[in-house]
Design a protein around this motif. Structure first.
Motif: not given
Length: 56
Positions: A2-20
């Motif tokens: 996001x804006x050339x910053x990299x984020x890592x998430x443990x699983x897809x559910x965690x990632x989805x909750x952050x970007x939804x």
């Protein structure tokens, strides 16, 4: 990414909750053992919505 910053998430559910509802995917690709999603903020503009309504 996001804006050339990299984020890592443990699983897809965690990632989805952050970007939804906040971001849309601009590109997706594989890098090593990871899948990288490049995101861009959703531009919520009521102008296009109102213009669309008046056409119909």
């Amino acid at each position: 990414m996001i804006d050339e910053k990299e984020y890592q998430y443990k699983d897809g559910v965690s990632a989805y909750q952050q970007i939804k509802g906040k971001y849309s995917i601009s590109s997706i690709y594989a890098r090593g053992n990871s899948i990288v999603l490049e995101l861009k903020p959703i531009q919520d503009s009521s102008n296009w919505k109102n213009g669309y309504k008046t056409v119909w």
